[in-house]
Design a protein around this motif. Sequence first.
Motif, PDB file in Angstrom:
ATOM      1  N   LEU A 265       0.938  -1.278  -0.009  1.00 22.35           N
ATOM      2  CA  LEU A 265       0.010  -0.235  -0.073  1.00 22.35           C
ATOM      3  C   LEU A 265       0.911   1.110   0.052  1.00 22.35           C
ATOM      4  CD1 LEU A 265      -2.628  -1.104   2.433  1.00 22.35           C
ATOM      5  CD2 LEU A 265      -2.549  -1.265   0.251  1.00 22.35           C
ATOM      6  N   ASP A 266       0.317   2.153  -0.901  1.00 21.44           N
ATOM      7  CA  ASP A 266       1.074   3.592  -0.646  1.00 21.44           C
ATOM      8  C   ASP A 266       0.227   4.533  -0.420  1.00 21.44           C
ATOM      9  OD1 ASP A 266       2.665   5.782  -1.363  1.00 21.44           O
ATOM     10  OD2 ASP A 266       3.416   5.102  -3.217  1.00 21.44           O
ATOM     11  N   PHE A 267       0.443   5.316   0.519  1.00 26.26           N
ATOM     12  CA  PHE A 267      -0.452   6.269   1.148  1.00 26.26           C
ATOM     13  C   PHE A 267      -0.181   7.518   0.796  1.00 26.26           C
ATOM     14  CE2 PHE A 267      -2.037   2.874   3.765  1.00 26.26           C
ATOM     15  CZ  PHE A 267      -3.237   2.968   3.995  1.00 26.26           C
ATOM     16  N   ARG A 268       0.859   7.935  -0.144  1.00 21.43           N
ATOM     17  CA  ARG A 268       1.052   9.209  -0.678  1.00 21.43           C
ATOM     18  C   ARG A 268       0.244   9.378  -1.723  1.00 21.43           C
ATOM     19  NH1 ARG A 268       6.731   8.222  -2.836  1.00 21.43           N
ATOM     20  NH2 ARG A 268       5.713   6.547  -3.526  1.00 21.43           N
ATOM     21  N   LEU A 269      -0.248  10.686  -1.848  1.00 18.08           N
ATOM     22  CA  LEU A 269      -0.895  11.207  -3.049  1.00 18.08           C
ATOM     23  C   LEU A 269      -0.359  10.783  -4.392  1.00 18.08           C
ATOM     24  CD1 LEU A 269      -2.661  14.612  -1.524  1.00 18.08           C
ATOM     25  CD2 LEU A 269      -3.637  12.253  -1.828  1.00 18.08           C
ATOM     26  N   ALA A 270       0.921  11.100  -4.186  1.00 16.41           N
ATOM     27  CA  ALA A 270       1.665  10.757  -5.647  1.00 16.41           C
ATOM     28  C   ALA A 270       1.775   9.317  -6.097  1.00 16.41           C
ATOM     29  CB  ALA A 270       2.994  11.153  -5.613  1.00 16.41           C
ATOM     30  N   GLY A 271       1.458   8.518  -5.064  1.00 16.91           N
ATOM     31  CA  GLY A 271       1.402   6.873  -5.237  1.00 16.91           C
ATOM     32  C   GLY A 271      -0.020   6.507  -5.653  1.00 16.91           C
ATOM     33  N   THR A 272      -0.994   7.163  -4.737  1.00 14.12           N
ATOM     34  CA  THR A 272      -2.509   6.696  -4.891  1.00 14.12           C
ATOM     35  C   THR A 272      -3.231   7.657  -4.877  1.00 14.12           C
ATOM     36  OG1 THR A 272      -1.908   4.471  -3.455  1.00 14.12           O
ATOM     37  CG2 THR A 272      -4.101   5.237  -3.863  1.00 14.12           C
ATOM     38  N   GLU A 273      -4.051   8.022  -5.826  1.00 15.47           N
ATOM     39  CA  GLU A 273      -4.677   9.190  -5.983  1.00 15.47           C
ATOM     40  C   GLU A 273      -5.964   8.978  -5.383  1.00 15.47           C
ATOM     41  OE1 GLU A 273      -6.307   9.679  -9.892  1.00 15.47           O
ATOM     42  OE2 GLU A 273      -6.952   7.614 -10.275  1.00 15.47           O
ATOM     43  N   LEU A 274      -6.632  10.168  -4.833  1.00 16.12           N
ATOM     44  CA  LEU A 274      -7.817  10.205  -4.116  1.00 16.12           C
ATOM     45  C   LEU A 274      -8.889   9.545  -5.069  1.00 16.12           C
ATOM     46  CD1 LEU A 274      -7.629  13.567  -2.189  1.00 16.12           C
ATOM     47  CD2 LEU A 274      -7.267  11.257  -1.344  1.00 16.12           C
ATOM     48  N   PRO A 284      -7.039  -2.622  -6.936  1.00 15.14           N
ATOM     49  CA  PRO A 284      -7.551  -3.281  -5.536  1.00 15.14           C
ATOM     50  C   PRO A 284      -6.779  -2.370  -4.362  1.00 15.14           C
ATOM     51  CG  PRO A 284      -7.445  -4.952  -7.102  1.00 15.14           C
ATOM     52  CD  PRO A 284      -6.899  -3.649  -7.771  1.00 15.14           C
ATOM     53  N   SER A 285      -5.711  -2.169  -4.646  1.00 14.65           N
ATOM     54  CA  SER A 285      -4.645  -1.587  -3.401  1.00 14.65           C
ATOM     55  C   SER A 285      -5.070  -0.003  -3.303  1.00 14.65           C
ATOM     56  CB  SER A 285      -3.363  -1.682  -3.882  1.00 14.65           C
ATOM     57  OG  SER A 285      -3.097  -1.051  -5.290  1.00 14.65           O
ATOM     58  N   ALA A 286      -5.664   0.547  -4.442  1.00 15.79           N
ATOM     59  CA  ALA A 286      -6.065   2.061  -4.400  1.00 15.79           C
ATOM     60  C   ALA A 286      -7.415   1.972  -3.581  1.00 15.79           C
ATOM     61  CB  ALA A 286      -6.183   2.565  -5.763  1.00 15.79           C
ATOM     62  N   ILE A 287      -8.306   0.896  -3.743  1.00 14.03           N
ATOM     63  CA  ILE A 287      -9.498   0.734  -3.117  1.00 14.03           C
ATOM     64  C   ILE A 287      -9.297   0.968  -1.594  1.00 14.03           C
ATOM     65  CG2 ILE A 287     -11.539  -0.610  -2.691  1.00 14.03           C
ATOM     66  CD1 ILE A 287     -11.478  -1.275  -5.836  1.00 14.03           C
ATOM     67  N   VAL A 288      -8.337  -0.111  -1.185  1.00  9.99           N
ATOM     68  CA  VAL A 288      -8.015  -0.305   0.172  1.00  9.99           C
ATOM     69  C   VAL A 288      -7.500   1.017   0.981  1.00  9.99           C
ATOM     70  CG1 VAL A 288      -6.549  -1.539   1.740  1.00  9.99           C
ATOM     71  CG2 VAL A 288      -7.610  -2.570  -0.103  1.00  9.99           C
ATOM     72  N   VAL A 289      -6.647   1.754   0.115  1.00  8.77           N
ATOM     73  CA  VAL A 289      -6.123   2.711   0.640  1.00  8.77           C
ATOM     74  C   VAL A 289      -7.135   3.826   0.997  1.00  8.77           C
ATOM     75  CG1 VAL A 289      -4.493   4.760   0.130  1.00  8.77           C
ATOM     76  CG2 VAL A 289      -3.809   2.598  -0.314  1.00  8.77           C
ATOM     77  N   ASN A 290      -7.873   3.993  -0.105  1.00  4.80           N
ATOM     78  CA  ASN A 290      -9.138   5.202  -0.049  1.00  4.80           C
ATOM     79  C   ASN A 290     -10.170   4.695   1.070  1.00  4.80           C
ATOM     80  OD1 ASN A 290      -8.785   7.425  -2.064  1.00  4.80           O
ATOM     81  ND2 ASN A 290      -8.109   5.790  -3.132  1.00  4.80           N
ATOM     82  N   LEU A 291     -10.300   3.651   1.197  1.00  2.00           N
ATOM     83  CA  LEU A 291     -11.390   3.059   2.553  1.00  2.00           C
ATOM     84  C   LEU A 291     -10.659   3.383   3.605  1.00  2.00           C
ATOM     85  CD1 LEU A 291     -12.335  -0.640   0.950  1.00  2.00           C
ATOM     86  CD2 LEU A 291     -14.055   1.706   1.602  1.00  2.00           C
ATOM     87  N   LEU A 292      -9.330   3.194   3.867  1.00  2.00           N
ATOM     88  CA  LEU A 292      -8.791   3.287   4.988  1.00  2.00           C
ATOM     89  C   LEU A 292      -8.559   4.868   5.310  1.00  2.00           C
ATOM     90  CD1 LEU A 292      -6.256   0.555   5.046  1.00  2.00           C
ATOM     91  CD2 LEU A 292      -7.985   0.556   6.469  1.00  2.00           C
ATOM     92  N   ARG A 293      -8.336   5.688   4.032  1.00  2.00           N
ATOM     93  CA  ARG A 293      -8.209   7.051   4.276  1.00  2.00           C
ATOM     94  C   ARG A 293      -9.750   7.724   4.692  1.00  2.00           C
ATOM     95  NH1 ARG A 293      -5.553   8.436  -1.349  1.00  2.00           N
ATOM     96  NH2 ARG A 293      -3.292   8.314  -1.068  1.00  2.00           N
TER      97      ARG A 293
END
Length: 989
Positions: A265-274, A284-293
């Motif tokens: 998982l990459d929580f940086r905005l540069a790595g995973t967009e909102l 799928p990793s972006a879905i997980v990151v945005n759920l946790l955000r």
Amino acid sequence: MLQAMQCRSCLPWGSWTQLRRSLPGSRGTRSVYLCAASVPGTAGSTFNRKILHASSISLPRGNVRYQGGSQERSVQPSPSRHGLSQLRNVASSDAIKKHQKSLSAWFSHQPNEERQFGPSFSLDAVHVDPVIRESSLEEILKPSPDLTIQNQLQQPCSQVISLQNLFDVDACGRQVKNVVLYGTVGTGKSTLIKKMVVDWCHGLLPRFELVIPFSCEDLSHSHAPISLRRLITKKYQHLRDVVPMLGTSNLKVLFILNGLERLNLDFRLAGTELCCDPNEPVPPSAIVVNLLRKYLLPEASIIVTTRPSAVRRIPGKYVGRYAEICGFSDTNLQKLYFQMRLSQPGCSGENSVGSSSGEQENLVEMLSRNLERHNQIAAACFLPSYCWLVCTTLHFLYFTRTVPPSQTLTGIYTSFLRLNFSGEVLDSTDPTNISMMKYVAKTVGKLAYEGVMSRKTCFSEDDLQQCFEVEMKTESELNLLEVFRSDVFRFFLTPCVQPGKEHTFVFTIPAMQEYLAALYVVLGEKKTLAQRVGKELSEVIGKVSEDVAVVLSIISKVLPLRFLPVLFNLLKIFPRYFSRLSRKDRDAIAHTMAEELFKEEDYYNDDVLDQINSSILGVEGPMHHPDEAPDDEVFELFPIFMGGILSRRNRAILEQLGCSIKNLAAFEIAKAMKKTVIRNSRKGLPPSELMDYLFFLHEFQNERFTGEAIRSLRTVNLSSVRMTPLKCSVLASVMGTTCHEVEELNLSSCNLDTSSLRILFPVLLRCKALHLQLNSLGSDACKEIRDLLLHDKCVVSNLRLANNPVGEQGAQYLAEALAGNHSLTHLSLLHTALGDRGAEVIAQHLAENQHLQELNLGYNSLTDTAALHVVEVAKKHATLDKVHLYFNDISEDGKRALHSLRMDRDGVRALVFLTAGTDVSDYWSNILNVVQGNLPFWDRERVQQHLALILQDLESSRRQTANPWRKAKFLRVESEVKKMLGKLQHGTL
């Protein structure tokens, strides 16, 4: 560079002691949650491959919390009325019910390893939940304190929290939405999640109206963009009517993300967009990151399970509560687990439920006592996984009655590792993607092997550094070691609790050291530096030479130069050399296995199955304390595990764990080992060592190899080995690989019973000489022996049943066997409580037998009538020429009548005394040897009286003869009898 400095700051070279914090928790106040739902799994996913740490007995469904002796009912907030009203207005209510039914069925599937415990392991069962402790990110990141297990047990465990209260408000009154539940391997993370899901399916988790579990392992295999709604309907098709409501209603949803360490998982905005749109396709990793955000479905609750090393992948600002699974940090939890596991109806098999209930209770009691006095096994059982292993091993030892046994000990340990590791990589961020089990085999296996070779079980910090840190050269290796230490180390190694050795480590379960050492050797990891360099060089040159050879073969066809064929042949040498090098490695593995299997210094130990039993249940009686080290460590399981790992089934499971053992390698090891093993087995092994050898053949699971090995055994001596049902099954299974006749099978003093004879029936049929004395075989067992002797394939010619409570009814069965048997020539019923009526029954059926040559009825309280009747029948018998009647209640008149018998005239000789008229009996030494060999099992006062009468008879006969040679013989025999009497009177015999 900063990351490297952080890694090194967490890994000081002398900091292995900091891992002594085995499992947080203490013997203080503990919470036990008994919930009426079982959550076994299947082999289809990570959820269902994990081992079941919960035990079960059938109870009505309920949710009762036991804490500190008081009983409380956990209070859950009622569901949102607004949300329920919306569900009633649409078809979503039915969809959620279907979802619950589907989840319940999926999470209730039992793996094969659980089915042995009987059909009662189902949803409606009781669970023992491990202790869960509320933690914080600061506590996770700070270095572990230097604590021994004893100190840890005395430290109070604060902030214990239940699974149902994880989403309660925090200390600041804020509603918790994201929970990170972490724990090392084996603490029961997946089991708790299964339990939570099944509880919700049964209406025991009313806080949430919808629960959607995801496996992070499953999500990690997909990188194609997909929307959240499409992802949910892809995994749970029946929720297609509910998905549109997500984010648009007050529906209380819980997302479960199991095994977060599988995802990068990459929580940086540069790595995973909102992304806040559940319809927008993203990885799928972006879905997980945005759920946790909380940028995607901010109203949803999320629970994440992970190993400690991956906790830091989620920034602390996105986590509402950290909770650590501490395992069974109280022995009361362990006892409760064992009681429920081992007391299950049907746990001991369908055919022996009633007869084994007492044995089950006895097992639980012995195990409970050992937990109280043996801190090392209590330390091991901190991990629920090891509680499962203990129960499974006991079930294997005590309730295996099938032929062949349904599993092997090696199979239990291999399945145990599969259930806990299931092919996981150690670190998903590492480019090598080395599997966790492969890393363990290379590092912990090396430590285990060196311990076996030096015969030690305790390891210092220096030992750990030598095995884990010496060969580290790269940043990647350092990072892998950090992950291993935080996630896996405590699964295999734990601080020693033995006084004076608190600062050393031991393997959590002693047999695990031998298993990992065996795996280390069989995988070919035991190599010198020269061997490793040579192998790598040969592989490189071999591959290059193959490519060059192809090119040269093409050129030679176009340009027929003379030197090309020569060069072509030279290049072929390298692959041949490499294959020859591999063959030598396999020869070395076979040599190690054979050498360890027949170590003479281990010849007179208990057999390995008894050793395992003692290590779990302890040793009753005034033995040394379980925590005291024995004079010499024994590692007899090591070669047995080596053979077991080579079996096809275990190799297939290890392949799933990333530890590959090729078929050709297994074949060549077996071929290289065969001659050595068979040659050593012919030397005449002691009984316990022979039992180990038979168990090795069972574990090896190679029928062809076993058949050739067994054909060389013509005599099998297992006297004084405690033949449990498992050992009987192993003996029957191994001997069943051939059909050859066995010259002699000695099972004297082996604790045999009727069921044992039933298991061994096919083997007993093929034995010419069968020794069953000193086994407490009663009339029921004699019924089995009757069926054996009347079988048309029976070849038993010599049967010894001395010192068994045969009795009159047993004599009836044996008499029927004599009447119809055609192979028996020698029968010993010495000291079998026949009495006159039993002897009369034998005599009545003796006339129908045409093959018996010798009958021993000594020490059976026979009087003149019965003794003389037997002799009269023996006179008329065609082949019977010797009857033993010593140590019976025969009068002087009876003695004179028996003295008058003559072999040439009457055709039979009765062995009653040490004298034969005015001479010494030719069988005096045989009679005295029988007496001396059976004294530990006979009534000494009665034997003393008989010896006194024999001495008087010897003295009287000596006075009646004038022959000096005979007088000398009498004096010699008298001295032997006096010597035996003296030892009896002084209690030294």
